[in-house]
Design an enzyme around this catalytic site. Structure first.
Site, PDB file in Angstrom:
ATOM      1  CG  ASP A 403       8.146 -15.631   1.478  1.00  0.00           C
ATOM      2  OD1 ASP A 403       7.153 -14.997   1.816  1.00  0.00           O
ATOM      3  OD2 ASP A 403       8.479 -16.709   2.004  1.00  0.00           O
ATOM      4  CD  GLU A 537      10.650 -22.888   0.686  1.00  0.00           C
ATOM      5  OE1 GLU A 537      11.486 -23.679   1.172  1.00  0.00           O
ATOM      6  OE2 GLU A 537       9.506 -22.718   1.164  1.00  0.00           O
ATOM      7  CB  THR A 623       2.855 -19.643  -2.032  1.00  0.00           C
ATOM      8  OG1 THR A 623       4.212 -19.588  -1.600  1.00  0.00           O
ATOM      9  CG2 THR A 623       1.935 -19.697  -0.826  1.00  0.00           C
TER      10      THR A 623
HETATM   11  C1  DMJ Z   1       4.943 -23.467   2.516  1.00  0.00           C
HETATM   12  O1  DMJ Z   1       3.850 -23.562   3.362  1.00  0.00           O
HETATM   13  C2  DMJ Z   1       4.744 -22.398   1.497  1.00  0.00           C
HETATM   14  O2  DMJ Z   1       5.661 -22.552   0.479  1.00  0.00           O
HETATM   15  C3  DMJ Z   1       4.892 -21.020   2.072  1.00  0.00           C
HETATM   16  O3  DMJ Z   1       4.801 -20.020   1.101  1.00  0.00           O
HETATM   17  C4  DMJ Z   1       6.226 -20.910   2.758  1.00  0.00           C
HETATM   18  N1  DMJ Z   1       6.553 -21.961   3.610  1.00  0.00           N
HETATM   19  C5  DMJ Z   1       6.175 -23.319   3.345  1.00  0.00           C
HETATM   20  C6  DMJ Z   1       7.279 -24.202   2.875  1.00  0.00           C
HETATM   21  O4  DMJ Z   1       8.526 -23.934   3.324  1.00  0.00           O
END
Ligand code: DMJ
Length: 649
Positions: A403, A537, A623
């Site tokens: 991702d 997300e 992210t």
């Molecule tokens: C977060 O820590 C970040 O978005 C990461 O990239 C993926 N997982 C979690 C949220 O679901």
């Protein structure tokens, strides 16, 4: 063997014949080789091994296969939550991680477990004792770091502010003019305050709140670092104008965030939460303390790159040894695409602030390798060997394990003020390959991104993959002009599918993974995929879709999520994930994830704010939803200054 003194053989020769001596020496050298070889098979926690094999390079790669990962997962041993798509309720992740990773040495985490088992008071004492020492210890590291990575920290904050096109918090902190939206935004702010207050009451200084048992959770993802919820919340509190809470958070970071940890941490998690959180707090507020802290932490991450290829391993010791490991469950000692591919934004900023190119060099080296290596059908598999630099197997996913690598390609381009042409090229070619190989339409007309296993499609989409609606829409404008509308449509379709995964459940919250086979359409078919752990997300994609299209349905969908969170996840002392989104009566997982404060609530707040709160022209979200500014090199190096002074700040 018994040695006898033979007649005619000298004493100095221990009474042995030449041939016997030879056999004995042969035996001895065999024994030494055997013992040394055996060291490699000892667990990493054995001190002897650390003494003899202390360097990162000498760590053997872990042997495993994709099946091993699946086996772990079947048994309920899940990989860290950030490995989007194949995780359990994150509340359990941290403890499970221990079982999955190679066994670490006795570290702060071992002590942590004892504390969790009843040593809270002891920890509190330790924390307050270390309070006053913490800042000065960090300073020491900083000064020693002047000989190392961080050479010059004279970043001109005022100049940086002038190079922004717009004030970060807008004219009036993004206050929407229409009363209903404002009311909704106030509700989200109240949720943040509620989540924060409970964390503060019951889990202050720990990493996350356990809202049912009203205590703190430490886990083992952060290598002994504490206060993940605090660092993750700094910018959310600040943009919401929760200033008392922000000041408490800031004070804790200043006095109690002890970076002298010696535990094993996930490089990825420390980077996106701690480095990202501190960087954005610095850029938003100009508080030098945040910069000092992040510089110290950044330097501690550098040894992870000491591998034959420069591709970092997933786990790093934050102490002076800087030893690193691959996750025990990762195929053949490999590194994970979503982990080593999600460092770029933060590392570029570490170089900006320190005026030291080393951080950028490290991530550019990763980029170089990925750009050069042959890609099956143009796709990037999830596992790569940090030793050989080759793919370990061919599992491709836009969800867990892959991702945020794709996310960081387009965001690197945007954050470079659209000068990083290489990132742009890599992003659009990757997207083309994803469209050609992974994007599918279900019999019911839903667009989704399947997973790819050596050419065979698995018709499943993880909640984690739902960030891709947002990713595709932020990149729509900069692709080929004839593709612009196509990208807007694709982003809208994916976001619609993810919304369907929410609206088809009893709770109106979405499952961890949903499928499109055996008659399923955006629903989880396996019991183990039915949980929801407060993930952001889907809401993240609503926020970007709203900003770029202003279609009111995205605000409506966001509001549906607020109502569902309030109804099913709000408990007396905070917010909790749930175990089954399809159950009428929910069962809570007792974990308020730090990303709920950092991402889910921030994206909701932005969704109900005007676009001038953290305008996308100036800010790129990492992210973990920490805003990082666009780097305007020419402005920063020249006279600079485009900021209109008739602003709120
Ligand atoms: C977060 O820590 C970040 O978005 C990461 O990239 C993926 N997982 C979690 C949220 O679901």
């Amino acid at each position: 063997m018994v040695f006898r003194k033979l007649p005619g053989v000298s004493a100095s020769g221990m009474g042995l014949r030449l041939s016997q001596k030879f056999v004995f020496l042969l035996f001895l050298s065999g024994l030494v080789t055997l013992c040394f070889g055996a060291l490699f098979f000892l667990p990493d926690s054995v001190r002897l091994k650390r003494i003899f094999l202390s360097k990162t390079e000498s760590q053997p790669v872990t042997v495993g296969s994709e099946n091993d990962v699946r086996e772990h997962l079947k048994k309920g041993a899940k990989d860290p939550e950030h490995l989007r798509g194949i995780t359990s309720a994150k509340g359990e992740t941290s403890t499970k991680l221990k079982a999955l990773s190679r066994k670490p040495a006795v570290t702060n985490e071992a002590k942590t477990d004892k504390k969790d088992a009843g040593g809270e008071a002891l920890e509190d004492m330790t924390l307050s004792r270390s309070k006053t020492e913490s800042a000065s210890k960090d300073e020491k590291v900083t000064s020693s770091s002047n000989q190392g990575a961080n050479t010059d920290t004279s970043f001109d904050y005022n100049k940086f502010k002038k190079c922004l096109l717009k004030p970060p918090l807008g004219i009036e902190h993004g206050k929407p003019s229409d009363p209903q939206t404002l009311q909704r935004r106030e509700k989200v702010k109240e949720m943040m305050k509620f989540a924060w207050d409970n964390y503060k009451s019951f889990a202050w200084g720990k990493n996350e709140l356990r809202p049912l048992t009203r205590n703190g959770h430490i886990g083992n993802m952060f290598g002994g670092l504490r206060g993940a919820s605090i660092v993750d919340s700094l910018d959310t509190l600040y943009i919401m104008g929760l200033m008392d809470e922000y000041n408490d958070a800031k004070e804790w970071v200043e006095t109690s965030l002890d970076l002298n940890s010696n535990g094993e941490a996930s490089l990825f998690e420390v980077n996106i939460r701690y480095v990202g959180g501190l960087l954005s707090a610095y850029y938003l507020t100009g508080e030098e303390m945040f910069k000092r802290k992040v510089m110290v932490l950044g330097e501690k991450l550098l040894p992870a790159f000491n591998t034959p290829t420069g591709i970092p391993r997933g786990v790093i010791n934050l102490g002076s040894s800087g030893t690193s490991w691959s996750w025990g469950w990762a195929s053949a000692g490999s590194s994970i695409l979503a982990e080593f591919g999600t460092l770029h934004l933060e590392f570029v900023h570490l170089s900006e602030l320190s005026n030291n190119g080393i951080y950028t060099e490290k991530v550019m080296n990763i980029r170089k390798l990925l750009n050069k290596i042959e890609k099956p059908h143009g796709l990037y598999p999830n596992f790569l060997s940090p030793v050989s630099g080759n793919w370990v197997q061919h599992h491709v996913s836009i969800g867990g394990l892959g991702d945020s690598f794709y996310e960081y390609l387009i965001k690197s381009y945007l954050m470079s003020d659209k000068t990083d042409e290489e990132a742009k090229k890599m992003y659009y070619s990757a997207l083309e390959a994803i469209e050609a190989n992974l994007v599918q339409k279900s019999p019911g007309g839903l667009t989704y991104m399947a997973e790819w296993r050596g050419g065979i499609l698995d018709h499943k989409m993880g909640h984690l993959a739902c960030f891709s609606g947002g990713m595709v829409v932020i990149g729509a404008d900069d692709g080929a002009p004839e593709k612009r509308q196509h990208y807007l449509d694709l982003a809208a379709e994916i976001t619609h599918t993810c919304h369907e995964s929410y609206s088809r459940s009893a709770t109106k919250l979405g499952p961890e993974a949903f499928r499109f086979d055996g008659g399923a359409e955006a629903t989880a078919t396996r019991l183990s995929d039915r949980y929801y752990i407060l993930r952001p997300e889907v809401i993240e994609s609503y926020m970007y879709m709203w900003r770029l299209t202003h279609d009111p349905k995205y605000r409506e969908w966001g509001w549906e999520a607020v109502e569902a969170l309030e109804q099913h996840c709000r408990v007396e002392a905070g917010f909790s994930g749930i175990r089954d989104v399809y159950a009428q009566t929910v069962s809570h997982d007792n974990m308020q994830q730090s990303f709920f404060l950092s991402e889910t609530l921030k994206y909701l707040y932005l969704l109900f704010s005007d676009d001038d709160l953290l305008p996308l022209e100036d800010w790129v979200f990492n992210t973990e939803a920490h805003p990082l500014p666009v780097v305007r090199k020419s402005c920063l190096q020249g006279e600079g200054g485009t900021h209109d002074k008739t602003t709120s700040e």
